[in-house]
Enzyme design. Structure first.
Site, PDB file in Angstrom:
ATOM      1  N   THR A  61      -9.487   4.292 -18.285  1.00 35.45           N
ATOM      2  CA  THR A  61      -9.185   3.181 -17.371  1.00 35.45           C
ATOM      3  C   THR A  61     -10.360   2.986 -16.423  1.00 35.45           C
ATOM      4  OG1 THR A  61      -8.219   4.671 -15.772  1.00 35.45           O
ATOM      5  CG2 THR A  61      -6.724   3.777 -17.434  1.00 35.45           C
ATOM      6  N   LYS A  79      -3.385  16.547  -6.674  1.00 36.17           N
ATOM      7  CA  LYS A  79      -2.479  16.564  -7.828  1.00 36.17           C
ATOM      8  C   LYS A  79      -1.706  17.886  -7.903  1.00 36.17           C
ATOM      9  CE  LYS A  79      -3.312  12.380  -9.252  1.00 36.17           C
ATOM     10  NZ  LYS A  79      -2.268  11.332  -9.226  1.00 36.17           N
ATOM     11  N   PRO A 134      -1.504  13.166 -17.348  1.00 37.65           N
ATOM     12  CA  PRO A 134      -2.454  12.713 -18.365  1.00 37.65           C
ATOM     13  C   PRO A 134      -3.726  13.546 -18.343  1.00 37.65           C
ATOM     14  CG  PRO A 134      -1.708  10.896 -16.950  1.00 37.65           C
ATOM     15  CD  PRO A 134      -1.297  12.171 -16.295  1.00 37.65           C
ATOM     16  N   GLY A 135      -4.495  13.394 -19.442  1.00 38.39           N
ATOM     17  CA  GLY A 135      -5.799  14.055 -19.530  1.00 38.39           C
ATOM     18  C   GLY A 135      -6.898  13.071 -19.225  1.00 38.39           C
ATOM     19  N   VAL A 136      -7.489  12.490 -20.251  1.00 35.62           N
ATOM     20  CA  VAL A 136      -8.592  11.544 -20.060  1.00 35.62           C
ATOM     21  C   VAL A 136      -8.225  10.208 -20.707  1.00 35.62           C
ATOM     22  CG1 VAL A 136     -11.020  11.071 -20.500  1.00 35.62           C
ATOM     23  CG2 VAL A 136     -10.280  13.414 -20.061  1.00 35.62           C
ATOM     24  N   ASP A 166       0.865  -1.178   0.000  1.00 33.97           N
ATOM     25  CA  ASP A 166       0.000   0.000   0.000  1.00 33.97           C
ATOM     26  C   ASP A 166       0.907   1.234   0.000  1.00 33.97           C
ATOM     27  OD1 ASP A 166      -1.628   2.146   0.651  1.00 33.97           O
ATOM     28  OD2 ASP A 166      -2.694   1.089   2.244  1.00 33.97           O
ATOM     29  N   VAL A 167       0.824   2.047  -1.055  1.00 30.34           N
ATOM     30  CA  VAL A 167       1.746   3.180  -1.161  1.00 30.34           C
ATOM     31  C   VAL A 167       1.607   4.177  -0.010  1.00 30.34           C
ATOM     32  CG1 VAL A 167       2.011   3.069  -3.686  1.00 30.34           C
ATOM     33  CG2 VAL A 167       0.179   4.485  -2.694  1.00 30.34           C
ATOM     34  N   ASN A 216       3.119   5.881  -9.587  1.00 33.48           N
ATOM     35  CA  ASN A 216       1.919   5.942 -10.430  1.00 33.48           C
ATOM     36  C   ASN A 216       0.608   5.773  -9.657  1.00 33.48           C
ATOM     37  OD1 ASN A 216       0.336   5.468 -13.101  1.00 33.48           O
ATOM     38  ND2 ASN A 216      -0.012   3.606 -11.900  1.00 33.48           N
ATOM     39  N   TYR A 240      -9.466  15.732  -5.375  1.00 31.68           N
ATOM     40  CA  TYR A 240      -8.520  15.044  -6.282  1.00 31.68           C
ATOM     41  C   TYR A 240      -7.579  16.082  -6.909  1.00 31.68           C
ATOM     42  CZ  TYR A 240      -6.846  12.430 -10.373  1.00 31.68           C
ATOM     43  OH  TYR A 240      -6.053  11.836 -11.332  1.00 31.68           O
TER      44      TYR A 240
HETATM   45  P1  NAD Z   1      -6.694   2.813 -12.041  1.00 29.94           P
HETATM   46  O1  NAD Z   1      -7.646   2.970 -10.904  1.00 29.94           O
HETATM   47  O2  NAD Z   1      -7.216   2.268 -13.328  1.00 29.94           O
HETATM   48  O3  NAD Z   1      -5.461   1.905 -11.581  1.00 29.94           O
HETATM   49  C1  NAD Z   1      -4.765   2.252 -10.389  1.00 29.94           C
HETATM   50  C2  NAD Z   1      -3.974   1.068  -9.867  1.00 29.94           C
HETATM   51  O4  NAD Z   1      -3.408   1.490  -8.606  1.00 29.94           O
HETATM   52  C3  NAD Z   1      -4.843  -0.167  -9.575  1.00 29.94           C
HETATM   53  O5  NAD Z   1      -4.194  -1.336 -10.021  1.00 29.94           O
HETATM   54  C4  NAD Z   1      -4.994  -0.138  -8.061  1.00 29.94           C
HETATM   55  O6  NAD Z   1      -5.175  -1.435  -7.481  1.00 29.94           O
HETATM   56  C5  NAD Z   1      -3.670   0.502  -7.604  1.00 29.94           C
HETATM   57  N1  NAD Z   1      -3.763   1.138  -6.288  1.00 29.94           N
HETATM   58  C6  NAD Z   1      -4.808   1.870  -5.796  1.00 29.94           C
HETATM   59  N2  NAD Z   1      -4.549   2.241  -4.537  1.00 29.94           N
HETATM   60  C7  NAD Z   1      -3.319   1.766  -4.220  1.00 29.94           C
HETATM   61  C8  NAD Z   1      -2.507   1.821  -3.057  1.00 29.94           C
HETATM   62  N3  NAD Z   1      -2.923   2.446  -1.938  1.00 29.94           N
HETATM   63  N4  NAD Z   1      -1.297   1.215  -3.079  1.00 29.94           N
HETATM   64  C9  NAD Z   1      -0.873   0.553  -4.195  1.00 29.94           C
HETATM   65  N5  NAD Z   1      -1.610   0.442  -5.313  1.00 29.94           N
HETATM   66  C10 NAD Z   1      -2.825   1.047  -5.340  1.00 29.94           C
HETATM   67  O7  NAD Z   1      -6.043   4.253 -12.262  1.00 29.94           O
HETATM   68  P2  NAD Z   1      -5.332   4.844 -13.575  1.00 29.94           P
HETATM   69  O8  NAD Z   1      -6.346   5.509 -14.390  1.00 29.94           O
HETATM   70  O9  NAD Z   1      -4.464   3.813 -14.166  1.00 29.94           O
HETATM   71  O10 NAD Z   1      -4.445   6.015 -12.919  1.00 29.94           O
HETATM   72  C11 NAD Z   1      -3.064   5.855 -12.597  1.00 29.94           C
HETATM   73  C12 NAD Z   1      -2.507   7.202 -12.147  1.00 29.94           C
HETATM   74  O11 NAD Z   1      -2.684   8.158 -13.205  1.00 29.94           O
HETATM   75  C13 NAD Z   1      -3.211   7.790 -10.924  1.00 29.94           C
HETATM   76  O12 NAD Z   1      -2.280   8.445 -10.099  1.00 29.94           O
HETATM   77  C14 NAD Z   1      -4.177   8.791 -11.527  1.00 29.94           C
HETATM   78  O13 NAD Z   1      -4.512   9.814 -10.626  1.00 29.94           O
HETATM   79  C15 NAD Z   1      -3.395   9.297 -12.719  1.00 29.94           C
HETATM   80  N6  NAD Z   1      -4.216   9.860 -13.786  1.00 29.94           N
HETATM   81  C16 NAD Z   1      -5.125   9.093 -14.457  1.00 29.94           C
HETATM   82  C17 NAD Z   1      -5.902   9.665 -15.459  1.00 29.94           C
HETATM   83  C18 NAD Z   1      -6.925   8.894 -16.263  1.00 29.94           C
HETATM   84  O14 NAD Z   1      -7.590   9.506 -17.119  1.00 29.94           O
HETATM   85  N7  NAD Z   1      -7.091   7.602 -16.060  1.00 29.94           N
HETATM   86  C19 NAD Z   1      -5.751  11.027 -15.767  1.00 29.94           C
HETATM   87  C20 NAD Z   1      -4.805  11.770 -15.057  1.00 29.94           C
HETATM   88  C21 NAD Z   1      -4.044  11.174 -14.073  1.00 29.94           C
END
Ligand code: NAD
Length: 285
Positions: free
Chosen positions: A216, A185, A211-213, A87-88, A114, A181
């Site tokens: 996932t 960030k 990233p944008g959108v 857990d990060v 990440n 959120y």
């Molecule tokens: P996601 O929810 O699809 O995947 C996140 C992963 O992190 C999952 O495998 C989850 O199990 C793991 N995780 C969650 N909490 C955790 C914890 N406490 N310890 C360890 N692992 C944990 O998310 P994503 O869309 O892949 O996003 C990844 C990163 O990119 C995030 O930081 C998110 O804020 C950022 N981001 C995503 C988007 C987007 O559009 N998807 C846009 C901008 C930024």
């Protein structure tokens, strides 16, 4: 402002040290990358790209099942891979993760902070537990990751250490229902800049990808929660954000991985303290 000679000398020495470390890097040494939240979504895409780039990868995630499935896929593809369930938001887990990477592959070159979570709520409904949960993962997690990574990278006297944090367009802008959120960030962007200043003397660069959108599972949850609060139809909130993208499509994990691959490579050795947007032209539309 007159320059401070002592600071100037210290800065020059630091710069020299970084250059010397880069010069000593052995081209035949396999570089090692840790990716948190690496079992799914953007993290999995980033890990896939870094493995294809030739790095050994260590994936950490809180979800043991997804982690085991992803590990199997990486092994089947012939990649050098190790996994760590953690857990990060726990400092000891981040330290144990780095220890596992070193135990498995002998060094640490790239640490991708990440993992992150979303939160969709109007500000008036945000309570102490909401704040606690998201800040612990998105902010404490990034800080603990940087601390653990830097401690190991300082022990190595070759190559530039690369810390790469997940920020977002939400670290540059603020959006309705995503206020907390966005706040986390914005903090990640600030921590990235401070760490770049504090770690440069140790030959470590710190940058962030924004990233944008990307469609996932995070966006599935955001869309569902937006429907709840704003009365939008399923998919409507996602489409509304997507409609603001100049390049006409939402992003794939590969789009984000392209940027992270660059930030992890020697091609970006002269870049630090940056939070680089990859959003298909959204924020500046
Ligand atoms: P996601 O929810 O699809 O995947 C996140 C992963 O992190 C999952 O495998 C989850 O199990 C793991 N995780 C969650 N909490 C955790 C914890 N406490 N310890 C360890 N692992 C944990 O998310 P994503 O869309 O892949 O996003 C990844 C990163 O990119 C995030 O930081 C998110 O804020 C950022 N981001 C995503 C988007 C987007 O559009 N998807 C846009 C901008 C930024």
């Amino acid at each position: 402002m007159p320059s401070n000679p002592t600071q100037d000398q210290a800065g020059t020495r630091s710069a020299h040290r970084a250059v010397q470390r880069a010069a000593r890097a052995q081209p035949d040494t396999q570089r090692v990358a840790v990716i948190t939240g690496g079992a799914a979504g953007l993290g999995k895409g980033i890990a896939t790209r870094l493995a294809a780039d030739g790095l050994a990868v260590v994936l950490s995630d809180i979800d043991a099942d997804k982690l085991a499935a992803t590990r199997k896929a990486f092994e089947a593809a012939g990649h050098a891979v190790e996994t760590f369930q953690g857990d990060v938001s726990k400092r000891e887990d981040q330290q144990a993760l780095v220890a596992k990477a070193v135990e498995a592959f002998g060094r640490l070159d790239v640490f991708v902070n990440n993992a992150g979570i979303e939160q969709v709520k109007p500000l008036d409904e945000v309570g102490p537990d909401d704040l606690d949960r998201i800040f612990r993962i998105n902010v404490h997690g990034v800080l603990y990751g940087m601390q653990a990574a830097a401690a190991q990278m300082r022990k190595q006297d070759d190559g530039i250490g690369k810390i790469i944090n997940a920020c977002s367009i939400a670290g540059h802008e603020s959006y309705e229902m995503l206020g907390i959120y966005c706040a986390t960030k914005h903090v990640v962007r600030s921590l990235t800049q401070t760490a770049a200043k504090e770690y440069a003397r140790d030959g470590i660069t710190v940058n962030a990808y924004c990233p944008g959108v990307a469609g996932t599972s995070m966006w599935d949850r955001i869309d569902a929660a937006m429907s709840h609060y704003l009365g939008t139809a399923p998919g409507e909130a996602f489409e509304k954000f997507a409609a603001g993208i100049l390049l006409g499509r939402t992003q794939e994990p590969e789009d984000v991985a392209n940027l992270v691959s660059f930030l992890a490579s020697p091609d970006s050795d002269y870049i630090t303290g940056q939070a680089i947007i990859t959003d298909g032209g959204m924020v500046f539309r």
